[in-house]
Design an enzyme around this catalytic site. Structure first.
Site, PDB file in Angstrom:
ATOM      1  N   ASP A  37       0.829  -1.213   0.000  1.00 48.93           N
ATOM      2  CA  ASP A  37       0.000   0.000   0.000  1.00 48.93           C
ATOM      3  C   ASP A  37       0.863   1.263   0.000  1.00 48.93           C
ATOM      4  O   ASP A  37       0.395   2.348  -0.305  1.00 48.93           O
ATOM      5  CB  ASP A  37      -0.951  -0.001   1.206  1.00 48.93           C
ATOM      6  CG  ASP A  37      -0.230  -0.236   2.521  1.00 48.93           C
ATOM      7  OD1 ASP A  37      -0.568  -1.212   3.218  1.00 48.93           O
ATOM      8  OD2 ASP A  37       0.712   0.524   2.823  1.00 48.93           O
ATOM      9  N   ASP A  39       6.108  -5.554   6.782  1.00 47.41           N
ATOM     10  CA  ASP A  39       4.710  -5.107   6.870  1.00 47.41           C
ATOM     11  C   ASP A  39       3.873  -6.106   6.085  1.00 47.41           C
ATOM     12  O   ASP A  39       3.431  -5.849   4.970  1.00 47.41           O
ATOM     13  CB  ASP A  39       4.581  -3.701   6.286  1.00 47.41           C
ATOM     14  CG  ASP A  39       3.124  -3.238   6.246  1.00 47.41           C
ATOM     15  OD1 ASP A  39       2.798  -2.358   5.432  1.00 47.41           O
ATOM     16  OD2 ASP A  39       2.311  -3.803   7.024  1.00 47.41           O
TER      17      ASP A  39
HETATM   18  N1  SAM Z   1      -0.585  -3.439   7.586  1.00 46.29           N
HETATM   19  C1  SAM Z   1      -1.280  -4.552   7.078  1.00 46.29           C
HETATM   20  C2  SAM Z   1      -1.515  -5.554   8.172  1.00 46.29           C
HETATM   21  O1  SAM Z   1      -0.897  -5.420   9.205  1.00 46.29           O
HETATM   22  O2  SAM Z   1      -2.363  -6.424   8.027  1.00 46.29           O
HETATM   23  C3  SAM Z   1      -0.503  -5.147   5.933  1.00 46.29           C
HETATM   24  C4  SAM Z   1      -0.535  -4.288   4.798  1.00 46.29           C
HETATM   25  S1  SAM Z   1       0.360  -4.718   3.369  1.00 46.29           S
HETATM   26  C5  SAM Z   1      -0.838  -4.389   2.213  1.00 46.29           C
HETATM   27  C6  SAM Z   1       0.564  -6.452   3.358  1.00 46.29           C
HETATM   28  C7  SAM Z   1       1.184  -6.936   2.067  1.00 46.29           C
HETATM   29  O3  SAM Z   1       2.020  -8.095   2.274  1.00 46.29           O
HETATM   30  C8  SAM Z   1       0.150  -7.382   1.020  1.00 46.29           C
HETATM   31  O4  SAM Z   1       0.172  -6.457  -0.038  1.00 46.29           O
HETATM   32  C9  SAM Z   1       0.613  -8.781   0.590  1.00 46.29           C
HETATM   33  O5  SAM Z   1       0.473  -9.007  -0.790  1.00 46.29           O
HETATM   34  C10 SAM Z   1       2.086  -8.743   1.017  1.00 46.29           C
HETATM   35  N2  SAM Z   1       2.701 -10.063   1.180  1.00 46.29           N
HETATM   36  C11 SAM Z   1       2.141 -11.171   1.737  1.00 46.29           C
HETATM   37  N3  SAM Z   1       3.018 -12.208   1.677  1.00 46.29           N
HETATM   38  C12 SAM Z   1       4.151 -11.734   1.069  1.00 46.29           C
HETATM   39  C13 SAM Z   1       5.408 -12.323   0.732  1.00 46.29           C
HETATM   40  N4  SAM Z   1       5.687 -13.616   1.002  1.00 46.29           N
HETATM   41  N5  SAM Z   1       6.345 -11.533   0.143  1.00 46.29           N
HETATM   42  C14 SAM Z   1       6.087 -10.217  -0.124  1.00 46.29           C
HETATM   43  N6  SAM Z   1       4.898  -9.608   0.152  1.00 46.29           N
HETATM   44  C15 SAM Z   1       3.947 -10.360   0.757  1.00 46.29           C
END
Ligand code: SAM
Length: 281
Positions: free
Chosen positions: A86, A155
């Site tokens: 985000d 994050d």
């Molecule tokens: N602040 C939020 C929370 O605490 O729930 C998280 C926000 S951020 C949008 C989370 C991001 O982590 C998502 O866009 C997701 O696609 C990403 N994500 C999940 N697993 C991942 C991985 N293995 N490597 C990189 N990004 C990942």
């Protein structure tokens, strides 16, 4: 339109959001993504039915996951963000003039693209020349990174799907190996009340990898129970302290050095659950 988003937190606990509009919905290769406009919290990013960030309270989470590590380190230059598609953490990291490179490794390009379109105030850092956006699984990236880092911020979404192993000791070990000798890492550690097992496991896993491991708390009204935790692993600096001579960057709405220190003062039952788990380990 009387539409509601019902976010099931546990079998017995659901939160309902009254929607002004459902702006965009799509199935990405990794998850169901939606951008909704809520009556109370403005526009929000929703992944697999879970609110990830809202316009009204995002600054609390993004400031607390970013500035504690950035202010505990005397001069962070190279920063790695895992997840964070985000852009909120990236925006906060780029407030520091000392930062020369901010690498953001997000697995799902559609999160970045949709947040740039629909949540521009959160995603404003993507156009900064110091920002380097890498669409890749964070678990793979840390095995062959582009550089070493002073600060690493994880994050991630909740420990489901692609994010499960981002809470594991093996991943923290890989992160530790790509940090400078005085590096600090921070990771979101879920709700200490509703997801106590995950929260405690994050602490134990960090304690297994880093000489200094701590947790701190904040309140994010739109997250499960509104009470949120972060785990910190440090190779040298005490994360509960602001590094000497550090000045708070401008434009903040929540973080202060006093709140930084206070965030590490844990309520009795939370503290006891960590101590008991550590003794049992
Ligand atoms: N602040 C939020 C929370 O605490 O729930 C998280 C926000 S951020 C949008 C989370 C991001 O982590 C998502 O866009 C997701 O696609 C990403 N994500 C999940 N697993 C991942 C991985 N293995 N490597 C990189 N990004 C990942």
């Amino acid at each position: 339109m009387d539409a509601w988003l019902h976010e099931g937190h546990t079998k017995g606990y659901t939160v309902s959001w009254r929607l002004r509009d459902v702006i965009h919905v799509e199935k990405t290769p990794y998850q169901e993504l939606a951008i909704v406009d809520t009556y109370e919290w403005g526009k929000a990013l929703v992944l697999d039915g879970c609110i990830q960030t809202t316009e009204v309270d995002e600054f609390i989470y993004h400031e607390m996951i970013t500035h504690v590590a950035m202010m505990a380190h005397p001069e962070p230059k190279r920063v790695l963000i895992i997840g964070g598609g985000d852009g909120g953490v990236l925006r906060e990291v780029l407030r520091y003039d000392s930062v020369v490179a901010a690498d953001l490794v997000e697995i799902d390009a559609r999160v970045v693209e949709n947040c740039q379109i629909y949540l521009p105030e959160i995603a404003c850092g993507f156009s900064d020349s110091r920002a380097n956006i890498i669409i890749e699984d964070g678990l793979q990236y840390v095995k062959k990174p582009e550089r070493k880092y002073d600060v690493v911020i994880v994050d991630s979404s909740d420990p489901v799907g692609p994010a499960v192993e981002l809470f594991g000791a093996a991943f923290y070990q890989d992160v530790c190996a790509i940090m400078e000798e005085d590096g600090i890492m921070v990771a979101q550690a879920e709700s200490p009340l509703f997801f106590r097992d995950t929260f405690v496991q994050v602490f134990l896993n960090m304690r297994q990898v880093f000489p200094i491991a701590r947790v701190y708390l904040t309140s994010v009204p739109t997250y499960v129970s509104g009470y949120w935790a972060f785990g910190v692993g440090s190779k040298k600096y005490r994360p509960e302290e602001v590094a000497e001579g550090r000045r708070t960057v401008g434009g903040l709405k929540w973080y202060t050095p006093d709140l930084h220190r206070a965030a590490f003062v844990l309520p009795r039952s939370v503290k006891e659950s960590l101590e008991t788990a550590a003794e049992a380990r």
